[in-house]
Design a protein around this motif. Structure first.
Motif, mmCIF file in Angstrom:
data_model
loop_
_atom_site.group_PDB
_atom_site.id
_atom_site.type_symbol
_atom_site.label_atom_id
_atom_site.label_comp_id
_atom_site.label_asym_id
_atom_site.label_seq_id
_atom_site.Cartn_x
_atom_site.Cartn_y
_atom_site.Cartn_z
ATOM 1 N N PRO A 188 15.398 21.224 -13.204
ATOM 2 C CA PRO A 188 15.887 21.998 -14.359
ATOM 3 C C PRO A 188 15.107 21.699 -15.632
ATOM 4 C CG PRO A 188 17.738 21.178 -13.077
ATOM 5 C CD PRO A 188 16.508 20.568 -12.474
ATOM 6 N N GLU A 189 14.798 20.425 -15.830
ATOM 7 C CA GLU A 189 13.905 19.997 -16.912
ATOM 8 C C GLU A 189 12.763 19.226 -16.276
ATOM 9 O OE1 GLU A 189 13.958 20.631 -20.110
ATOM 10 O OE2 GLU A 189 15.847 21.753 -20.089
ATOM 11 N N PRO A 190 11.493 19.666 -16.447
ATOM 12 C CA PRO A 190 10.375 18.942 -15.831
ATOM 13 C C PRO A 190 10.386 17.467 -16.194
ATOM 14 C CG PRO A 190 9.626 21.020 -16.757
ATOM 15 C CD PRO A 190 11.046 20.846 -17.209
ATOM 16 N N VAL A 191 10.085 16.627 -15.203
ATOM 17 C CA VAL A 191 10.070 15.176 -15.390
ATOM 18 C C VAL A 191 8.681 14.652 -15.052
ATOM 19 C CG1 VAL A 191 11.007 12.969 -14.616
ATOM 20 C CG2 VAL A 191 12.528 14.945 -14.900
ATOM 21 N N SER A 192 8.126 13.831 -15.935
ATOM 22 C CA SER A 192 6.808 13.234 -15.718
ATOM 23 C C SER A 192 6.955 11.788 -15.265
ATOM 24 C CB SER A 192 5.970 13.291 -17.001
ATOM 25 O OG SER A 192 5.702 14.633 -17.369
ATOM 26 N N VAL A 193 6.157 11.414 -14.273
ATOM 27 C CA VAL A 193 6.168 10.055 -13.729
ATOM 28 C C VAL A 193 4.724 9.569 -13.688
ATOM 29 C CG1 VAL A 193 6.845 8.581 -11.805
ATOM 30 C CG2 VAL A 193 8.158 10.671 -12.286
ATOM 31 N N LYS A 194 4.442 8.483 -14.378
ATOM 32 C CA LYS A 194 3.074 7.963 -14.409
ATOM 33 C C LYS A 194 2.816 7.070 -13.207
ATOM 34 C CE LYS A 194 -0.330 5.701 -17.377
ATOM 35 N NZ LYS A 194 -0.639 5.215 -18.736
ATOM 36 N N ALA A 195 1.643 7.223 -12.616
ATOM 37 C CA ALA A 195 1.256 6.347 -11.506
ATOM 38 C C ALA A 195 1.095 4.931 -12.022
ATOM 39 C CB ALA A 195 -0.035 6.844 -10.874
ATOM 40 N N GLN A 196 1.920 4.018 -11.518
ATOM 41 C CA GLN A 196 1.826 2.599 -11.858
ATOM 42 C C GLN A 196 2.524 1.800 -10.766
ATOM 43 O OE1 GLN A 196 3.459 2.508 -15.776
ATOM 44 N NE2 GLN A 196 5.549 2.812 -15.132
ATOM 45 N N PRO A 197 2.024 0.609 -10.466
ATOM 46 C CA PRO A 197 2.529 -0.152 -9.323
ATOM 47 C C PRO A 197 4.029 -0.413 -9.361
ATOM 48 C CG PRO A 197 0.466 -1.086 -10.069
ATOM 49 C CD PRO A 197 0.849 -0.052 -11.081
ATOM 50 N N SER A 198 4.598 -0.605 -10.547
ATOM 51 C CA SER A 198 6.020 -0.951 -10.644
ATOM 52 C C SER A 198 6.932 0.192 -10.225
ATOM 53 C CB SER A 198 6.356 -1.376 -12.069
ATOM 54 O OG SER A 198 6.148 -0.302 -12.980
ATOM 55 N N LEU A 199 6.411 1.420 -10.153
ATOM 56 C CA LEU A 199 7.231 2.573 -9.775
ATOM 57 C C LEU A 199 7.078 2.957 -8.309
ATOM 58 C CD1 LEU A 199 6.989 4.947 -12.890
ATOM 59 C CD2 LEU A 199 8.713 3.220 -12.343
ATOM 60 N N VAL A 200 6.265 2.228 -7.557
ATOM 61 C CA VAL A 200 6.153 2.488 -6.114
ATOM 62 C C VAL A 200 7.338 1.790 -5.455
ATOM 63 C CG1 VAL A 200 4.775 2.206 -4.027
ATOM 64 C CG2 VAL A 200 3.660 2.738 -6.206
ATOM 65 N N ASN A 201 8.374 2.554 -5.173
ATOM 66 C CA ASN A 201 9.623 1.968 -4.678
ATOM 67 C C ASN A 201 10.047 2.527 -3.328
ATOM 68 O OD1 ASN A 201 10.240 0.113 -6.777
ATOM 69 N ND2 ASN A 201 10.686 1.849 -8.109
ATOM 70 N N ASP A 202 9.151 3.206 -2.639
ATOM 71 C CA ASP A 202 9.402 3.632 -1.264
ATOM 72 C C ASP A 202 8.040 3.664 -0.573
ATOM 73 O OD1 ASP A 202 10.071 4.757 1.166
ATOM 74 O OD2 ASP A 202 11.241 6.402 0.325
ATOM 75 N N LEU A 247 5.791 4.791 5.392
ATOM 76 C CA LEU A 247 4.746 5.686 5.890
ATOM 77 C C LEU A 247 3.981 6.412 4.784
ATOM 78 C CD1 LEU A 247 6.641 7.219 8.944
ATOM 79 C CD2 LEU A 247 5.143 5.217 8.900
ATOM 80 N N SER A 248 4.226 6.077 3.518
ATOM 81 C CA SER A 248 3.473 6.665 2.410
ATOM 82 C C SER A 248 3.785 5.854 1.156
ATOM 83 C CB SER A 248 3.856 8.142 2.186
ATOM 84 O OG SER A 248 5.180 8.250 1.710
ATOM 85 N N SER A 249 3.108 6.199 0.056
ATOM 86 C CA SER A 249 3.422 5.584 -1.234
ATOM 87 C C SER A 249 4.151 6.607 -2.089
ATOM 88 C CB SER A 249 2.145 5.118 -1.937
ATOM 89 O OG SER A 249 1.617 3.974 -1.295
ATOM 90 N N THR A 250 5.355 6.235 -2.529
ATOM 91 C CA THR A 250 6.206 7.147 -3.289
ATOM 92 C C THR A 250 6.591 6.513 -4.616
ATOM 93 O OG1 THR A 250 7.105 8.199 -1.302
ATOM 94 C CG2 THR A 250 8.423 8.360 -3.301
ATOM 95 N N LEU A 251 6.345 7.254 -5.696
ATOM 96 C CA LEU A 251 6.787 6.836 -7.015
ATOM 97 C C LEU A 251 8.248 7.242 -7.196
ATOM 98 C CD1 LEU A 251 3.725 8.126 -9.083
ATOM 99 C CD2 LEU A 251 4.169 5.745 -8.435
ATOM 100 N N VAL A 252 9.038 6.339 -7.768
ATOM 101 C CA VAL A 252 10.444 6.626 -8.068
ATOM 102 C C VAL A 252 10.707 6.151 -9.494
ATOM 103 C CG1 VAL A 252 12.842 6.356 -7.354
ATOM 104 C CG2 VAL A 252 11.026 6.216 -5.632
ATOM 105 N N ASP A 253 11.030 7.092 -10.396
ATOM 106 C CA ASP A 253 11.255 6.680 -11.783
ATOM 107 C C ASP A 253 12.671 6.117 -11.947
ATOM 108 O OD1 ASP A 253 13.125 8.724 -12.236
ATOM 109 O OD2 ASP A 253 12.037 9.569 -13.940
ATOM 110 N N PRO A 254 12.991 5.524 -13.101
ATOM 111 C CA PRO A 254 14.298 4.874 -13.264
ATOM 112 C C PRO A 254 15.490 5.792 -13.057
ATOM 113 C CG PRO A 254 12.785 4.137 -14.974
ATOM 114 C CD PRO A 254 12.101 5.250 -14.250
ATOM 115 N N THR A 255 15.297 7.111 -13.192
ATOM 116 C CA THR A 255 16.405 8.047 -12.983
ATOM 117 C C THR A 255 16.497 8.527 -11.537
ATOM 118 O OG1 THR A 255 15.130 10.063 -13.492
ATOM 119 C CG2 THR A 255 16.097 8.856 -15.345
#
Length: 303
Positions: free
Chosen positions: A44-58, A61-69
Motif C-alpha cells: 500500500p505504501e512502498p517500503v525501501s530496504v537497504k542491502a546490509q548484513p544485519s537485515l539478512v534474517n532468512d 536456500l537463499s538470502s532474504t532481507l527482512v526489515d524491522p517491520t
C-alpha cells in the motif's frame, strides 16, 4: 576509481523461485553513496530496504532481507553477485513481490540487463573494505574465512557424495586479477535435488523452480536436457552465491575469501563477524587508478 550506477532505468518480468509468483523488476540509477536499495512497490505504501548484513534474517536456500517491520525481499544473491561483478555501487531495485525473479538461475540475465541500461561513473570515489587480518566462522566441518590479500580471490569447495558431482573437481579457485566474472562465474546456475522438492514445497519454497531456471538432479543424473554449462558448474554457482552474499556488505572486498561447504547463513555470519571486529578491516579509496588492486582492473568498461 569512482562509484558506479546505471545510465538509464531498465525493467524485466520473471518468476520467484520460491514463491512461484510473477514479479516485475525495475532497476533505476541512484546518487553516489546510496548503496543498493530494494523497494517493494506492491505494498500500500512502498517500503525501501537497504542491502546490509544485519537485515539478512532468512537464509533458507537463499538470502532474504527482512526489515524491522517484517517487510521481506528474498533471493537477492544472484542480482547482488551481478552488481559486484560489474562494480555497481548505487542502485534502486523495485520489485512487485517479496522475491527477486530467478530468471535462468544464474546471474547472466542480470548482467545483460545492467549492461543494456548502461553503466556510468559517478563523482565520488568507490569505497572498498580492505581486510587486515583473518576472520573465520566454523560450524562442524563447514567453514568460511576472509584473509588479507591485495585483490579479490575466491577458493571454494563443496562435498556431495553423488555421481553427478564426481565427474569434475568440487573445488575451484578464481583470482579476479586473471579471470573474468562474466566468463567464468556469471552463467553458473542454481541446483537442487529431486528428493528435496517435497520438503521445499511443504515449507513454502521452490514453487517456481523448473528445468528452465535450475539444474535438477535425480539419484544419478542431471535431468536438464542441455546438461551443464561447465563441468564444475555446481561449485562455480556456489562461488556466484558467495560473491553476491559478500556484496551485501555494500562495498567490494579487498581480501581472499575461502570456504568449504559454505552457504548463505555462513556467508552472512562471516560478514557480521568481520564488521564486529573493527581492527580486522578498514575503508579505503583510490584516487590514483594505478593503486587499485589488479583484481578490479577487469571490471567491464563504463560507457
Amino acid at each position: 576509481m569512482l562509484q558506479r550506477t546505471l545510465e538509464h532505468a531498465i525493467s524485466a518480468t520473471g518468476v520467484g523461485l520460491h514463491s512461484g509468483e510473477r514479479v516485475r523488476l525495475a532497476m533505476l540509477p541512484a546518487p553516489p553513496d546510496t548503496g543498493i536499495i530494494f523497494r517493494r512497490t506492491d505494498l500500500p505504501e512502498p517500503v525501501s530496504v537497504k542491502a546490509q548484513p544485519s537485515l539478512v534474517n532468512d537464509t533458507r536456500l537463499s538470502s532474504t532481507l527482512v526489515d524491522p517491520t517484517g517487510v521481506r525481499v528474498g533471493t537477492i544473491e544472484h542480482l547482488m553477485s551481478a552488481l559486484a561483478g560489474l562494480g555497481i555501487d548505487n542502485l534502486i531495485v523495485e520489485v512487485t513481490a517479496a522475491e527477486i525473479p530467478i530468471m535462468d538461475g544464474s546471474a547472466a540475465p542480470f548482467i545483460y540487463l545492467l549492461q543494456s541500461a548502461g553503466i556510468v561513473d559517478q563523482s565520488q570515489p568507490k569505497r572498498f573494505i580492505r581486510v587486515k587480518r583473518r576472520v573465520e566462522v566454523r560450524d562442524a566441518d563447514k567453514w568460511v574465512r576472509l584473509e588479507p590479500y591485495d585483490g579479490f580471490i575466491v577458493n571454494l569447495s563443496i562435498e556431495f557424495n553423488h555421481p553427478a558431482f564426481n565427474l569434475a573437481p568440487q573445488n575451484v579457485t578464481v583470482d579476479f586479477a586473471k579471470h573474468s566474472y562474466i566468463d567464468e562465474i556469471s552463467r553458473a546456475r542454481t541446483f537442487g535435488f529431486m528428493h528435496e522438492v517435497e520438503y521445499m514445497r511443504n515449507h513454502g519454497l521452490g514453487k517456481g523452480g523448473n528445468l528452465e531456471n535450475a539444474i535438477v538432479i535425480d539419484d544419478e543424473f542431471v535431468l536438464n536436457p542441455e546438461g551443464l554449462r561447465f563441468p564444475d558448474e555446481f561449485v562455480r554457482h556456489k562461488i556466484l552465491d558467495a560473491i553476491g552474499d559478500l556484496y551485501i556488505v555494500g562495498h567490494p572486498l579487498i581480501a581472499a575469501f575461502s570456504g568449504h561447504k559454505s552457504g548463505h547463513a555462513m556467508n552472512n555470519s562471516l560478514l557480521r563477524e568481520l564488521l564486529a571486529t573493527p581492527d580486522a578491516w578498514e575503508y579505503v579509496s583510490f584516487r590514483d587508478p594505478s593503486e587499485v588492486p589488479s583484481s578490479f582492473h577487469r571490471l567491464p568498461e563504463v560507457i
